[in-house]
Design a protein around this motif. Structure first.
Motif, short mmCIF file in Angstrom:
data_model
loop_
_atom_site.label_atom_id
_atom_site.label_comp_id
_atom_site.label_asym_id
_atom_site.label_seq_id
_atom_site.Cartn_x
_atom_site.Cartn_y
_atom_site.Cartn_z
N MET A 90 -6.24 7.28 -6.40
CA MET A 90 -4.91 6.69 -6.56
C MET A 90 -4.90 5.55 -7.58
O MET A 90 -3.95 5.41 -8.34
CB MET A 90 -4.38 6.18 -5.21
N ASP A 91 -5.93 4.75 -7.62
CA ASP A 91 -6.02 3.63 -8.56
C ASP A 91 -6.47 4.18 -9.92
O ASP A 91 -7.58 4.68 -10.07
CB ASP A 91 -7.01 2.58 -8.05
N ASN A 92 -5.57 4.05 -10.94
CA ASN A 92 -5.90 4.65 -12.23
C ASN A 92 -7.04 3.95 -12.97
O ASN A 92 -7.52 4.45 -13.97
CB ASN A 92 -4.66 4.77 -13.12
N LYS A 93 -7.49 2.83 -12.48
CA LYS A 93 -8.66 2.17 -13.09
C LYS A 93 -9.90 3.04 -12.95
O LYS A 93 -10.85 2.89 -13.72
CB LYS A 93 -8.92 0.81 -12.43
N PHE A 94 -9.90 3.92 -11.97
CA PHE A 94 -11.07 4.76 -11.72
C PHE A 94 -10.91 6.17 -12.30
O PHE A 94 -11.74 7.04 -12.05
CB PHE A 94 -11.36 4.83 -10.23
N ARG A 95 -9.83 6.38 -13.07
CA ARG A 95 -9.61 7.66 -13.73
C ARG A 95 -9.98 7.53 -15.20
O ARG A 95 -10.28 6.44 -15.69
CB ARG A 95 -8.16 8.11 -13.52
N PHE A 96 -9.97 8.62 -15.95
CA PHE A 96 -10.43 8.59 -17.34
C PHE A 96 -9.30 8.97 -18.30
O PHE A 96 -8.30 9.57 -17.90
CB PHE A 96 -11.62 9.53 -17.54
N TYR A 141 -6.06 9.16 -16.67
CA TYR A 141 -5.45 7.84 -16.55
C TYR A 141 -3.94 7.92 -16.31
O TYR A 141 -3.40 7.17 -15.50
CB TYR A 141 -5.75 7.02 -17.81
N GLY A 142 -3.25 8.83 -17.00
CA GLY A 142 -1.80 8.93 -16.88
C GLY A 142 -1.30 9.56 -15.60
O GLY A 142 -0.17 9.34 -15.19
N GLY A 143 -2.15 10.35 -14.93
CA GLY A 143 -1.72 11.02 -13.70
C GLY A 143 -0.61 12.04 -13.96
O GLY A 143 -0.33 12.40 -15.11
N ILE A 144 0.03 12.50 -12.91
CA ILE A 144 1.12 13.48 -13.01
C ILE A 144 2.29 13.07 -12.12
O ILE A 144 2.09 12.47 -11.08
CB ILE A 144 0.65 14.91 -12.63
N PRO A 145 3.52 13.43 -12.54
CA PRO A 145 4.69 13.14 -11.70
C PRO A 145 4.86 14.23 -10.64
O PRO A 145 5.75 15.08 -10.73
CB PRO A 145 5.84 13.14 -12.71
N LEU A 146 4.00 14.24 -9.66
CA LEU A 146 3.91 15.32 -8.68
C LEU A 146 5.25 15.65 -8.03
O LEU A 146 5.57 16.80 -7.78
CB LEU A 146 2.88 14.96 -7.61
N HIS A 185 6.85 15.49 -22.23
CA HIS A 185 5.55 15.97 -21.76
C HIS A 185 5.22 15.37 -20.40
O HIS A 185 5.54 14.23 -20.12
CB HIS A 185 4.47 15.59 -22.79
N ARG A 186 4.56 16.17 -19.57
CA ARG A 186 4.17 15.80 -18.20
C ARG A 186 5.39 15.37 -17.39
O ARG A 186 5.43 14.28 -16.83
CB ARG A 186 3.10 14.71 -18.20
N THR A 187 6.35 16.24 -17.32
CA THR A 187 7.50 16.01 -16.43
C THR A 187 7.58 17.19 -15.47
O THR A 187 6.69 17.36 -14.65
CB THR A 187 8.81 15.84 -17.26
N VAL A 188 8.62 18.01 -15.59
CA VAL A 188 8.85 19.09 -14.63
C VAL A 188 7.69 20.10 -14.59
O VAL A 188 7.35 20.64 -13.54
CB VAL A 188 10.19 19.80 -14.89
N PHE A 189 7.06 20.34 -15.74
CA PHE A 189 5.98 21.34 -15.77
C PHE A 189 4.69 20.84 -15.12
O PHE A 189 3.75 21.61 -14.96
CB PHE A 189 5.71 21.78 -17.22
N HIS A 190 4.66 19.57 -14.77
CA HIS A 190 3.49 19.00 -14.10
C HIS A 190 3.87 18.51 -12.70
O HIS A 190 3.38 17.48 -12.24
CB HIS A 190 2.91 17.85 -14.92
N SER A 191 4.73 19.26 -12.03
CA SER A 191 5.22 18.82 -10.72
C SER A 191 5.26 19.99 -9.73
O SER A 191 5.18 21.15 -10.12
CB SER A 191 6.63 18.24 -10.86
N LEU A 192 5.41 19.63 -8.46
CA LEU A 192 5.57 20.66 -7.42
C LEU A 192 6.86 21.43 -7.62
O LEU A 192 6.90 22.65 -7.37
CB LEU A 192 5.55 20.00 -6.04
N LEU A 193 7.90 20.76 -8.09
CA LEU A 193 9.17 21.44 -8.36
C LEU A 193 8.99 22.51 -9.43
O LEU A 193 9.50 23.63 -9.30
CB LEU A 193 10.24 20.42 -8.79
N PHE A 253 1.10 10.23 -9.85
CA PHE A 253 0.02 10.25 -8.88
C PHE A 253 -1.27 10.73 -9.55
O PHE A 253 -1.23 11.49 -10.51
CB PHE A 253 0.36 11.18 -7.71
N GLY A 254 -2.38 10.27 -9.01
CA GLY A 254 -3.65 10.70 -9.55
C GLY A 254 -4.74 10.63 -8.51
O GLY A 254 -4.54 10.13 -7.40
#
Length: 199
Positions: free
Chosen positions: A164-170, A147-152, A82-90, A160-161
């Motif tokens: 940039m600092d994941n402390k400020f994400r949910f 919090y987990g961001g995406i492997p853009l 989960h959250r690999t190629v389908f969550h990227s620019l590629l 990435f999120g």
């Protein structure tokens, strides 16, 4: 984000995108005559945006779309995770190229049989393409807020999120997610009411 959040934000953002680009045709509230082809184009567009807003989570068998695709989703999750190629620019690029290629192949095969794709069918296929692509982009943007961001830049595993600092994400499913979703919907509704966004 949860599936319903992706769907709501995708569709509401789709209203704004269509208001700017008119990808699905003239605005319904701009005094234009409402015709069946225009209504069909709008329905196809919003269906495509909704599908695209859920599509990247096909790599999660427990997601909204994963439940519908069953074994296909489980297989994708088993192979890619989960959250690999389908969550990227590629993933966006490859998916776009496959969609464009499929359209070209269908048009070519019709041509071999002596048929040509009517202009309105090609036009609807473009509405579907841009609708799904926009929905996918909104999905990635929303997941970048978590919090987990995406492997853009997958296969580079760095995530990435925004910010940039994941402390400020949910975390997915927590109160900030619902605040963002309902806040965004409220802002767009006010913009529609004020005439800044037209349907």
């Amino acid at each position: 984000m949860e599936g319903r959040s992706h769907l709501l934000i995708g569709l509401v953002a789709g209203v704004v995108f269509d208001s700017v680009t008119h990808i699905s045709g003239n605005a319904l509230t701009a005094g234009t005559s409402v015709t069946l082809p225009l209504l069909v184009s709008k329905a196809v567009y919003y269906g495509a945006v909704g599908f695209g807003a859920l599509l990247p989570d096909i790599d999660n068998a427990r997601s909204t779309l994963g439940h519908r695709f069953g074994i296909i989703s489980k297989t994708i999750q088993g192979i890619a995770g989960h959250r690999t190629v389908f969550h990227s620019l590629l993933g966006l690029a490859v998916g776009s190229l496959l969609a464009i290629g499929l359209e070209r192949v269908v048009i070519y095969l019709l041509g071999l049989r002596g048929y040509s794709a009517p202009a309105h069918v090609v036009g609807i296929s473009h509405v579907v393409f841009f609708g799904v692509l926009f929905g996918c982009v909104m999905h990635l943007l929303c997941d970048s807020l978590t919090y987990g961001g995406i492997p853009l830049f997958w296969p580079v595993k760095k995530r990435f999120g925004i910010p940039m600092d994941n402390k400020f994400r949910f975390r997915t499913g927590t109160w900030p997610e619902f605040l963002i979703v309902w806040g965004f919907m409220f802002v767009v509704a006010v913009c529609i009411w004020q005439g800044y966004v037209i349907l």
